[in-house]
Motif scaffolding. Structure first.
Motif, PDB file in Angstrom:
ATOM      1  N   SER A  20       0.839  -1.190   0.000  1.00  0.00           N
ATOM      2  CA  SER A  20       0.000   0.000   0.000  1.00  0.00           C
ATOM      3  C   SER A  20       0.870   1.234   0.000  1.00  0.00           C
ATOM      4  O   SER A  20       2.067   1.165   0.218  1.00  0.00           O
ATOM      5  CB  SER A  20      -0.939   0.006   1.206  1.00  0.00           C
ATOM      6  OG  SER A  20      -0.235   0.302   2.374  1.00  0.00           O
ATOM      7  N   THR A  85      -9.526  -5.038   2.433  1.00  0.00           N
ATOM      8  CA  THR A  85     -10.457  -5.288   1.338  1.00  0.00           C
ATOM      9  C   THR A  85     -11.753  -4.536   1.623  1.00  0.00           C
ATOM     10  O   THR A  85     -12.011  -4.162   2.779  1.00  0.00           O
ATOM     11  CB  THR A  85     -10.783  -6.788   1.213  1.00  0.00           C
ATOM     12  OG1 THR A  85     -11.481  -7.217   2.379  1.00  0.00           O
ATOM     13  CG2 THR A  85      -9.540  -7.621   0.963  1.00  0.00           C
ATOM     14  N   ASP A 121      -3.545 -16.459  -4.554  1.00  0.00           N
ATOM     15  CA  ASP A 121      -3.894 -15.103  -4.116  1.00  0.00           C
ATOM     16  C   ASP A 121      -4.496 -15.058  -2.723  1.00  0.00           C
ATOM     17  O   ASP A 121      -5.176 -14.096  -2.362  1.00  0.00           O
ATOM     18  CB  ASP A 121      -4.865 -14.476  -5.115  1.00  0.00           C
ATOM     19  CG  ASP A 121      -4.222 -14.233  -6.467  1.00  0.00           C
ATOM     20  OD1 ASP A 121      -2.982 -14.173  -6.526  1.00  0.00           O
ATOM     21  OD2 ASP A 121      -4.956 -14.096  -7.449  1.00  0.00           O
ATOM     22  N   ARG A 158      -4.651 -11.262  -2.297  1.00  0.00           N
ATOM     23  CA  ARG A 158      -4.054 -10.376  -3.284  1.00  0.00           C
ATOM     24  C   ARG A 158      -5.161  -9.849  -4.190  1.00  0.00           C
ATOM     25  O   ARG A 158      -5.935 -10.611  -4.765  1.00  0.00           O
ATOM     26  CB  ARG A 158      -2.992 -11.088  -4.113  1.00  0.00           C
ATOM     27  CG  ARG A 158      -2.283 -10.118  -5.062  1.00  0.00           C
ATOM     28  CD  ARG A 158      -1.063 -10.687  -5.711  1.00  0.00           C
ATOM     29  NE  ARG A 158      -1.283 -12.042  -6.179  1.00  0.00           N
ATOM     30  CZ  ARG A 158      -0.310 -12.910  -6.404  1.00  0.00           C
ATOM     31  NH1 ARG A 158       0.937 -12.585  -6.206  1.00  0.00           N
ATOM     32  NH2 ARG A 158      -0.588 -14.117  -6.849  1.00  0.00           N
ATOM     33  N   VAL A 159      -5.237  -8.528  -4.278  1.00  0.00           N
ATOM     34  CA  VAL A 159      -6.189  -7.852  -5.158  1.00  0.00           C
ATOM     35  C   VAL A 159      -5.350  -7.057  -6.145  1.00  0.00           C
ATOM     36  O   VAL A 159      -4.626  -6.135  -5.743  1.00  0.00           O
ATOM     37  CB  VAL A 159      -7.138  -6.927  -4.365  1.00  0.00           C
ATOM     38  CG1 VAL A 159      -8.075  -6.198  -5.302  1.00  0.00           C
ATOM     39  CG2 VAL A 159      -7.897  -7.714  -3.300  1.00  0.00           C
ATOM     40  N   ASP A 160      -5.410  -7.436  -7.399  1.00  0.00           N
ATOM     41  CA  ASP A 160      -4.524  -6.871  -8.413  1.00  0.00           C
ATOM     42  C   ASP A 160      -3.083  -7.137  -7.990  1.00  0.00           C
ATOM     43  O   ASP A 160      -2.707  -8.263  -7.801  1.00  0.00           O
ATOM     44  CB  ASP A 160      -4.827  -5.394  -8.658  1.00  0.00           C
ATOM     45  CG  ASP A 160      -6.263  -5.181  -9.165  1.00  0.00           C
ATOM     46  OD1 ASP A 160      -6.732  -6.022  -9.962  1.00  0.00           O
ATOM     47  OD2 ASP A 160      -6.900  -4.210  -8.743  1.00  0.00           O
ATOM     48  N   ASP A 161      -2.319  -6.094  -7.722  1.00  0.00           N
ATOM     49  CA  ASP A 161      -0.923  -6.298  -7.344  1.00  0.00           C
ATOM     50  C   ASP A 161      -0.660  -6.009  -5.867  1.00  0.00           C
ATOM     51  O   ASP A 161       0.477  -5.900  -5.445  1.00  0.00           O
ATOM     52  CB  ASP A 161      -0.017  -5.421  -8.214  1.00  0.00           C
ATOM     53  CG  ASP A 161      -0.276  -3.941  -8.013  1.00  0.00           C
ATOM     54  OD1 ASP A 161      -1.351  -3.580  -7.491  1.00  0.00           O
ATOM     55  OD2 ASP A 161       0.600  -3.132  -8.379  1.00  0.00           O
ATOM     56  N   ARG A 162      -1.716  -5.909  -5.049  1.00  0.00           N
ATOM     57  CA  ARG A 162      -1.562  -5.563  -3.630  1.00  0.00           C
ATOM     58  C   ARG A 162      -2.135  -6.651  -2.738  1.00  0.00           C
ATOM     59  O   ARG A 162      -3.168  -7.229  -3.042  1.00  0.00           O
ATOM     60  CB  ARG A 162      -2.271  -4.243  -3.348  1.00  0.00           C
ATOM     61  CG  ARG A 162      -1.632  -3.090  -4.119  1.00  0.00           C
ATOM     62  CD  ARG A 162      -2.362  -1.779  -3.922  1.00  0.00           C
ATOM     63  NE  ARG A 162      -2.552  -1.482  -2.532  1.00  0.00           N
ATOM     64  CZ  ARG A 162      -3.716  -1.089  -2.021  1.00  0.00           C
ATOM     65  NH1 ARG A 162      -4.770  -0.933  -2.777  1.00  0.00           N
ATOM     66  NH2 ARG A 162      -3.830  -0.825  -0.747  1.00  0.00           N
ATOM     67  N   TRP A 163      -1.486  -6.896  -1.621  1.00  0.00           N
ATOM     68  CA  TRP A 163      -1.993  -7.808  -0.602  1.00  0.00           C
ATOM     69  C   TRP A 163      -2.759  -6.996   0.429  1.00  0.00           C
ATOM     70  O   TRP A 163      -2.255  -5.976   0.918  1.00  0.00           O
ATOM     71  CB  TRP A 163      -0.842  -8.566   0.054  1.00  0.00           C
ATOM     72  CG  TRP A 163      -0.258  -9.595  -0.848  1.00  0.00           C
ATOM     73  CD1 TRP A 163       0.792  -9.439  -1.698  1.00  0.00           C
ATOM     74  CD2 TRP A 163      -0.727 -10.933  -1.024  1.00  0.00           C
ATOM     75  NE1 TRP A 163       1.013 -10.610  -2.390  1.00  0.00           N
ATOM     76  CE2 TRP A 163       0.092 -11.547  -1.986  1.00  0.00           C
ATOM     77  CE3 TRP A 163      -1.759 -11.678  -0.454  1.00  0.00           C
ATOM     78  CZ2 TRP A 163      -0.077 -12.861  -2.390  1.00  0.00           C
ATOM     79  CZ3 TRP A 163      -1.929 -12.995  -0.851  1.00  0.00           C
ATOM     80  CH2 TRP A 163      -1.098 -13.569  -1.811  1.00  0.00           C
TER      81      TRP A 163
END
Length: 185
Positions: A20, A85, A121, A158-163
């Motif tokens: 982030s 999230t 993910d 993992r959402v797109d490229d972020r955890w």
């Protein structure tokens, strides 16, 4: 139980840069800097560089910074909300709002005991947390209750490229102060 545990938990941050953006909230200014740096957090072997573990630690750090900022609308603290999230925001924001009158000397102390990766993910962590006795009264500086350590299950996805942290739930297990490492601002 999840709602009680969320704000009575949490851990030293090693690195969240990949998970982030930097915090919008500066750590409080301490009267005196510690003589030595905080030790590295406790982690199961091989987990120190794991992005999901870093995301969990980042969530704890941003949570502490948001509590200390005392912002009336925790959703207005993008550094905190960026660690969760959308589903997690539904339980995390009300809990954060309930604790804005307190002060946190740093992220809740925690240590990762186990890590499972049931999908590429999704990471499930079993953690030890100092779930009570960390927050202090803003006026007196006294801890609000006696220290207690317990285990919790944490889901990081993992959402797109972020955890991002998706869930934190106490599981009623026991652990000890030796399983966590405190970090102070």
């Amino acid at each position: 139980m999840r709602r009680t545990v969320l704000l009575v938990l949490l851990v030293p941050l090693l690195a969240l840069a990949a998970c982030s953006r930097p915090s919008d909230v500066a750590p409080p200014v301490a009267a005196a800097a510690p003589a030595t740096a905080s030790p590295a957090p406790t982690a199961a072997p091989g987990l120190d560089g794991d992005a999901a573990v870093a995301a969990f630690r980042g969530y704890l750090r941003e949570q502490a910074l948001a509590v200390n900022a005392g912002t009336a609308d925790p959703a207005a603290v993008p550094g905190f909300t960026a660690t969760l999230t959308p589903a997690a925001l539904s339980w995390a924001l009300p809990l954060l709002a309930d604790n804005l009158g307190d002060r946190m000397p740093g992220p809740y102390p925690s240590g990762v005991l186990e890590s499972r990766r049931p999908a590429e993910d999704r990471v499930e962590l079993r953690v030890c947390l100092q779930d009570r006795g960390w927050q202090v009264d803003r006026t007196s500086g006294q801890t609000l209750n006696a220290a207690h350590h317990g285990t919790a299950q944490v889901v990081v996805v993992r959402v797109d490229d972020r955890w991002l942290v998706d869930d934190v739930v106490a599981d009623g297990g026991d652990c000890a102060a030796t399983d966590v490492v405190p970090e102070r601002f």
